[in-house]
Structures are given as structure tokens and as C-alpha cells.
Design an enzyme around this catalytic site. Sequence first.
Site, mmCIF file in Angstrom:
data_model
loop_
_atom_site.group_PDB
_atom_site.id
_atom_site.type_symbol
_atom_site.label_atom_id
_atom_site.label_comp_id
_atom_site.label_asym_id
_atom_site.label_seq_id
_atom_site.Cartn_x
_atom_site.Cartn_y
_atom_site.Cartn_z
ATOM 1 N N GLU A 181 0.829 -1.205 0.000
ATOM 2 C CA GLU A 181 0.000 0.000 0.000
ATOM 3 C C GLU A 181 0.861 1.252 0.000
ATOM 4 O OE1 GLU A 181 -2.175 3.474 1.573
ATOM 5 O OE2 GLU A 181 -0.443 2.475 2.466
ATOM 6 N N ASP A 204 -7.881 2.032 7.282
ATOM 7 C CA ASP A 204 -6.552 2.624 7.292
ATOM 8 C C ASP A 204 -6.521 3.654 8.417
ATOM 9 O OD1 ASP A 204 -3.929 3.415 6.576
ATOM 10 O OD2 ASP A 204 -4.368 3.178 4.450
ATOM 11 N N HIS A 289 3.834 8.161 9.863
ATOM 12 C CA HIS A 289 5.103 7.855 9.195
ATOM 13 C C HIS A 289 6.307 8.269 10.043
ATOM 14 C CE1 HIS A 289 3.513 7.244 4.825
ATOM 15 N NE2 HIS A 289 2.858 6.519 5.737
#
Length: 317
Positions: A181, A204, A289
Site C-alpha cells: 500500500e 486505514d 510515518h
Amino acid sequence: ETICKDLGPCRRTVHNSLICEVMKGKEGAAHLLLDAHIDEIGLTVTHIEDNGFLRVAQCGGVDRRLVMASPVVVQSFPIPLFHSVPRRISDNLNGKNPKIDEIWIDVGMSGEEAKAQIELGDKISFVGPFTEMENNLVSSKAHDDRCCCVAIIKAAEQIKAYWEEHHLEPISLTVLLSAQEETGGLGAQTASFETDPTQAIVVDVTFGTTPEIADKHCGDLNKGAMIGMGATLSRRMARKLIEVGKEQNIPYQVEVMGGGHTGTNADGIVKVGAGIETCCVSVPLRYMHTPIETISTVDVDNTAKLIAAYAISEFAR
């Protein structure tokens, strides 16, 4: 396969996504696909210097501001892991953050040792230990998107248990832990083509509220999953999720996904074959992230409850 082995038969796709067949309905039965991606961001070895330092490229959306302070692990085929630390090539950067190709990775080896044990193309992942915090929060790397993998597995367990308890004619229910992904959504698109569902719920993470984005439309932690509204998503499914959330007092939030895309696997799944009716359910996450991604365990539990309630309301007959 281990985490899904009690749910049903599992298999791997050519792109290494995991498909678990939780329930198998008769021909023509409704088929619900629950998707969350199992991959994470990282780096890739592009060159090994004669002094043993590694040159790298990014794999997924790496925030280069964080790389210099983040320990990493080199995943060398077939098994060995080498703990290492990023270092700048040069201090002559005029105060700017170094680009990924301006960084060395120090594995503590000589050039000869590194070239003997590490190959070009080996993947590098970030180190981020799991940490429990106050108010149901936990911090770790790769909560994007493995906390959502937990949510769909828990949802599938609840759906399957309901069908068995009430002796209902089974629908088809598939759990997809999709690969790639972070690099474009290839795993979910090909796996959804293979499984051919009639509906898909993509789970998600989404941006969780922090002080600098408090005025944006982000999700608050501990207040439930976010139900996506977007141009390519099924408004009917979203409304049904909202309806069951209200009826069963399952907390939820609404996320408007503008721009004609969602930035999730839904963008690929929705256009597979003749088209798959698809919606998004997202878990609010802070510090996306980074090695300290932070989520609420209660939000994960409520995401599972909301999806299970939707499936029961939509398909139980």
C-alpha cells in the site's frame, strides 16, 4: 498466516498479500472484503561503499526530517538483521535537512563484511518500540497500518461468531492483509480482483488531532473511527455505518475525503473489475510515518465493533 489461522484458510498472493477466507457462502451470496495493509514505510539499499556504509532510497513516504535521528534495521535475506544508525554524508548542508540520497547508513562493518552479508535491494525498517501511554494510548512504529489489521481481524471474529451463534446461512467474508500500500496499493488491487467481493471496507489510519492541526478536520483519539465520505466511496455504506453507530452507541466520527481520492487502498479496489462498492473506515493516528505513531486501543476496538455491526445489519437474514 499465524494471526489468522483460527479464522479460516489462508493463502498468499503473488504480491505477498495474505487472504483469509473467514466464511464461504453459496454461489451468488453476498461477499464482504475487509482490507488493511500489512506493509510499512522504510528504505532500500542502493549501494555499499568500500568503507561499509550503505547508500539508500526511500520505500514509501519517508519523512526525511526524521531519518537522521531514527535507528534502523537492515533486513538482509534470508533472515539476518543488522541494527544500524543513519549518518549524514556531509555537514556542509547549510542547515538543510539531508535528502535520502545524501545519507549513509552505518552498520558498523568494513566494506568487505558489508558486501558479504548485505545485498543491493535489501530493505531497511525503522526502530520504534511499543510504548503504553495514558488514556488508552499506545505508541510504536508501523501502527500505520497494523493497528487496522488488528481491527479487521477482531471484526471478522465477531461477525463469524454471530453467524455461528444464530445458525445463519453464511455470506462470504474475506480478510485481506494487503502488501505494497505504501508504494501504490498494488497488493490490495490484485487481491481484490482475485477474491471478487461485492462490497469492501478499507480500514486505514487518518491524521489524529495535535496542537498544530487542531483547526483542521482531523480525528480525535478516543472518539471512535472515522467514516469516510468521498466522491469515489459508497455514500450508502457510509450512511449505514453511521446508522448502526447511532443505534448501538458505537462512537464514530465523519471524515470528508476531498479531491476525488482517499489516499488508501480504496482508490484501487473501487475500480477493480466491473467496480466494487467500497467505503473507508479510519483509525485516528498521531505522528504518521514516524517511529512514534500513536493511536488509541479503544478506537481500534470500536472500529471492529462498528464494522461487525454493519455486517450484521447489512447481511444477517
